[in-house]
Write an enzyme that holds these catalytic residues in place. Sequence first.
Site, mmCIF file in Angstrom:
data_model
loop_
_atom_site.group_PDB
_atom_site.id
_atom_site.type_symbol
_atom_site.label_atom_id
_atom_site.label_comp_id
_atom_site.label_asym_id
_atom_site.label_seq_id
_atom_site.Cartn_x
_atom_site.Cartn_y
_atom_site.Cartn_z
ATOM 1 N NE ARG A 40 -5.926 -14.016 11.665
ATOM 2 C CZ ARG A 40 -5.114 -13.878 10.649
ATOM 3 N NH1 ARG A 40 -4.109 -14.719 10.506
ATOM 4 N NH2 ARG A 40 -5.296 -12.944 9.756
ATOM 5 C CE LYS A 226 1.151 -0.847 -6.755
ATOM 6 N NZ LYS A 226 1.773 -2.148 -7.051
ATOM 7 N N GLY A 379 -7.418 -5.464 4.900
ATOM 8 C CA GLY A 379 -6.483 -5.630 6.009
ATOM 9 C C GLY A 379 -5.954 -4.324 6.554
ATOM 10 N N GLY A 402 -7.795 -10.464 2.410
ATOM 11 C CA GLY A 402 -8.019 -10.818 1.005
ATOM 12 C C GLY A 402 -9.437 -11.292 0.756
HETATM 13 P P1 ADP Z 1 -6.562 -2.487 2.268
HETATM 14 O O1 ADP Z 1 -5.537 -3.466 2.815
HETATM 15 O O2 ADP Z 1 -7.419 -1.934 3.362
HETATM 16 O O3 ADP Z 1 -7.341 -3.054 1.131
HETATM 17 P P2 ADP Z 1 -4.615 -1.201 0.584
HETATM 18 O O4 ADP Z 1 -3.688 -2.351 0.790
HETATM 19 O O5 ADP Z 1 -5.207 -1.021 -0.742
HETATM 20 O O6 ADP Z 1 -5.752 -1.212 1.707
HETATM 21 O O7 ADP Z 1 -3.841 0.177 0.863
HETATM 22 C C1 ADP Z 1 -3.212 0.475 2.066
HETATM 23 C C2 ADP Z 1 -1.956 1.266 1.845
HETATM 24 O O8 ADP Z 1 -2.190 2.382 0.976
HETATM 25 C C3 ADP Z 1 -1.414 1.830 3.118
HETATM 26 O O9 ADP Z 1 -0.213 1.174 3.454
HETATM 27 C C4 ADP Z 1 -1.192 3.320 2.810
HETATM 28 O O10 ADP Z 1 0.027 3.818 3.295
HETATM 29 C C5 ADP Z 1 -1.229 3.339 1.296
HETATM 30 N N1 ADP Z 1 -1.556 4.679 0.794
HETATM 31 C C6 ADP Z 1 -2.647 5.403 1.058
HETATM 32 N N2 ADP Z 1 -2.579 6.602 0.471
HETATM 33 C C7 ADP Z 1 -1.406 6.649 -0.189
HETATM 34 C C8 ADP Z 1 -0.745 7.622 -0.995
HETATM 35 N N3 ADP Z 1 -1.298 8.808 -1.210
HETATM 36 N N4 ADP Z 1 0.461 7.303 -1.515
HETATM 37 C C9 ADP Z 1 1.010 6.106 -1.287
HETATM 38 N N5 ADP Z 1 0.438 5.142 -0.549
HETATM 39 C C10 ADP Z 1 -0.758 5.407 -0.001
HETATM 40 MG MG MG Z 2 -3.634 -4.096 2.021
#
Ligand code: ADP
Ligand code: MG
Length: 422
Positions: A40, A226, A379, A402
């Site tokens: 960073r 989620k 992230g 975020g």
């Molecule tokens: P980002 O930070 O890119 O927005 P998220 O925080 O929404 O992404 O999601 C990332 C997490 O989702 C990862 O830690 C991954 O392990 C989890 N994940 C992906 N697929 C599944 C699944 N089928 N069941 C449980 N967790 C999952």
């Molecule tokens: Mg995330």
Amino acid sequence: MNYNKKTVKDIDVKGKKVLLRCDFNVPQDKATGAITDDKRIRAALPTIQYLLEQGAAVIACSHLGKPEPNFEKWVKKQTEKGKDPASLTKEKWEKSLAALSLAPVAKRLSELLGQEVVMAADVVGSDAKAKAAALQPGEIMLLENTRFEKGETKNDPDLAKAMAGMADIYVSFAFGAVHRAHAASAGVAAYLPAVSGFLIQQELEIMGGALANPKRPLVAILGGSKVSSKIGVINNLLDIADTIIIGGGMAYTFAKAQGGSVGKSLLESDWLGYCNDMIAKAKEKGVKLLLPVDTMAASEFSADAEPVLCDTMAIPDDMMGMDIGPKTIAAYTDAVKDAGTVIWNGPMGVFEFPAFAEGTRAVAKALADTDAITIIGGGDSAAAVAQLGYADKMTHISTGGGASLEFLEGKELPGVACLLDK
Ligand code: ADP
Ligand code: MG
């Protein structure tokens, strides 16, 4: 949301004092305080060097971690965490603040720049003010952690005014903080002409461009854990994209909503109706919505679990979906081949476990191979792409976790809205 904002190149900074909001929220070793990753700080160098070369005096500022600037509140929080109130002395509190001083950042920045970085003992106190007043063109100083000031996270106008009072121009560099209406990321812009540094400019041009005027077809790949954390992103992209691809943990709430059996998979029962509404809305709008047809499942959430291929709509009761399966991979990678733009947010599976990283890897590779503009937001998605070795093959990887999600939601970002329009 207007993404067309003035940058440092659109104004004359020569002989001016520039308050530069950086993102020096660096990871540190808990025991020694040593900076464990200076990415960073390095990211800010081009903007800082440009300003110094142009003859500006740079007053850099940033937050670091989450210090509690109010002693009573600190005691309350620590007590809630189970600490013995008798042990919570003023000395200890001061120590907790000192651990979040930006002094180590000033030292590292000075090494990287090859010139002195004057460290202020406070944010808007007498030391900062005196040092800012004495600062000459071509020189740089760093204010103390902006969150040492109680007014920072409250966007207190007095704090914003005091910070602005030290400078002539405000330059925002910290894309990771633009979604927060804090004094140092938005408030100061009320008192100074405000423009973006190079990083925000790039984020606005590429990500803003993809949302406002995308090269089509626009394919959005949405995954992660989620549905509930991605509602805003899904809603916004349904209005813009030509194709929406769903993967990751949230796919099972969609599958269940469509009448499938998803076993022990991640499921958000409160959002079943929403999933069906989205499927209907996509149909109505002529947006192609792709859901996984097959799944790699496991009997437990573990790196050692044996991957078992099954139909996404018929996952056995004692199993959970962990990754997309081979048929789904083929369909998803095919969908990005002829895309004009691909926006990807959210891993396709539990990529942290090598046995369930294949879906995420295959999609990352497809993005690396396509001629489309490829944008990664979020992230964990950025971490996944880097971990899988495809980071340099993407057009743009958004730097704000975020912030990039709120960007994809089409939300008004206070730290962007406050900048001067072009
Ligand atoms: P980002 O930070 O890119 O927005 P998220 O925080 O929404 O992404 O999601 C990332 C997490 O989702 C990862 O830690 C991954 O392990 C989890 N994940 C992906 N697929 C599944 C699944 N089928 N069941 C449980 N967790 C999952
Ligand atoms: Mg995330």
